[in-house]
Enzyme design. Structure first.
Site, PDB file in Angstrom:
ATOM      1  N   ASP A  81       0.786  -1.249   0.000  1.00  0.00           N
ATOM      2  CA  ASP A  81       0.000   0.000   0.000  1.00  0.00           C
ATOM      3  C   ASP A  81       0.821   1.304   0.000  1.00  0.00           C
ATOM      4  OD1 ASP A  81      -1.929  -1.933   0.263  1.00  0.00           O
ATOM      5  OD2 ASP A  81      -2.808  -1.191   2.123  1.00  0.00           O
ATOM      6  N   LYS A 120      -7.024  -4.992  -2.949  1.00  0.00           N
ATOM      7  CA  LYS A 120      -7.760  -5.534  -1.800  1.00  0.00           C
ATOM      8  C   LYS A 120      -8.641  -4.441  -1.212  1.00  0.00           C
ATOM      9  CE  LYS A 120      -4.003  -4.369   1.310  1.00  0.00           C
ATOM     10  NZ  LYS A 120      -4.727  -3.338   2.063  1.00  0.00           N
ATOM     11  N   CYS A 136      -1.804  -2.846   7.701  1.00  0.00           N
ATOM     12  CA  CYS A 136      -1.751  -3.773   6.566  1.00  0.00           C
ATOM     13  C   CYS A 136      -0.481  -4.608   6.514  1.00  0.00           C
ATOM     14  CB  CYS A 136      -2.005  -3.018   5.275  1.00  0.00           C
ATOM     15  SG  CYS A 136      -3.741  -2.452   5.193  1.00  0.00           S
TER      16      CYS A 136
HETATM   17  C1  VGL Z   1      -4.533   0.597   5.789  1.00  0.00           C
HETATM   18  C2  VGL Z   1      -6.093   1.466   7.207  1.00  0.00           C
HETATM   19  C3  VGL Z   1      -7.074   1.335   6.238  1.00  0.00           C
HETATM   20  C4  VGL Z   1      -3.113   0.206   5.559  1.00  0.00           C
HETATM   21  C5  VGL Z   1      -5.506   0.457   4.812  1.00  0.00           C
HETATM   22  O1  VGL Z   1      -2.677   0.132   4.396  1.00  0.00           O
HETATM   23  O2  VGL Z   1      -2.405  -0.041   6.574  1.00  0.00           O
HETATM   24  N1  VGL Z   1      -4.850   1.096   6.991  1.00  0.00           N
HETATM   25  N2  VGL Z   1      -6.766   0.834   5.056  1.00  0.00           N
END
Ligand code: VGL
Ligand code: ZN
Length: 197
Positions: A8, A106, A151
């Site tokens: 991410d 995702k 994540c």
């Molecule tokens: C994430 C919160 C919500 C992350 C993704 O990538 O850690 N955290 N969505």
């Protein structure tokens, strides 16, 4: 066979983004530099439909960063982030996305969040990444990216429980650190057998 899993590294998790992780952008060059050392490079991309159930804005009167009960357990409610096709959902511009063998999206299921690259937050709906890695003969994973306590943590613990050898390069991660989430994540990863470097 070793894969680098880059979690991410998207605009919304970098300074100026909707769910900015402090210094989230400072890890990009280091991640780029690692990529040539691996048999496979996999990027994950948080990819939510508008109105996703993990957004505080989808729950009447709820504040961002509060916790609610979902049918599958506790869920932090986040600011709207990483909406499919938005600027915030794009990878950081300097990330070498062209080196990726696979981009694993995702969080597209409106009713279930997905921190982990392996299972949605119900801990049972698979994303398909396990099958991809196994059919390519990959058994060793190095994980980096954002956020360490969400994540990266969930992905690393799931991968270790699935039997992969997992290493998290902490210097190439950054954390949100919400109510002790970072300390809990470090303990949880160690308990699952993840190597934190
Ligand atoms: C994430 C919160 C919500 C992350 C993704 O990538 O850690 N955290 N969505
Ligand atoms: Zn998300």
């Amino acid at each position: 066979m070793q894969a680098l899993i880059v979690i991410d590294v998207q605009n919304d998790f970098c300074p100026g983004g909707a769910l900015a992780v402090p210094q989230g952008d400072t890890i990009v060059q280091g991640i780029n530099a690692l990529m040539p050392d691996f048999d496979a490079v996999i990027l994950t991309q948080d990819w939510h439909p508008a109105g996703h159930s993990s957004f505080a804005s989808s729950h009447e009167g709820a504040e961002a960063y509060s916790v609610t009960k979902m049918p599958y357990g506790d869920q932090v409610l986040w600011p709207d982030h990483c909406i499919q096709g938005s600027m915030g959902a794009k990878f950081h511009t300097e990330l070498h996305r062209d080196r990726a063998d696979l981009i694993m999206r995702k969080g597209y299921n409106p009713a279930i969040d997905s921190y982990s690259a392996f299972f949605e937050n119900d801990h049972e709906t698979p994303t398909g990444l396990e099958g991809y890695l196994r059919t390519r003969g990959i058994d060793h994973l190095v994980m980096v990216g954002l956020a360490l306590d969400f994540c990266v943590n969930f992905s690393a613990v799931d991968a270790a429980n699935l039997g992969f050898e997992v290493e998290v390069r902490q210097a190439l991660t950054r954390a949100i650190d919400l109510d002790g989430s970072l300390a809990a994540a470090v303990l949880g990863m160690r308990a699952a057998g993840v190597t934190l470097v």
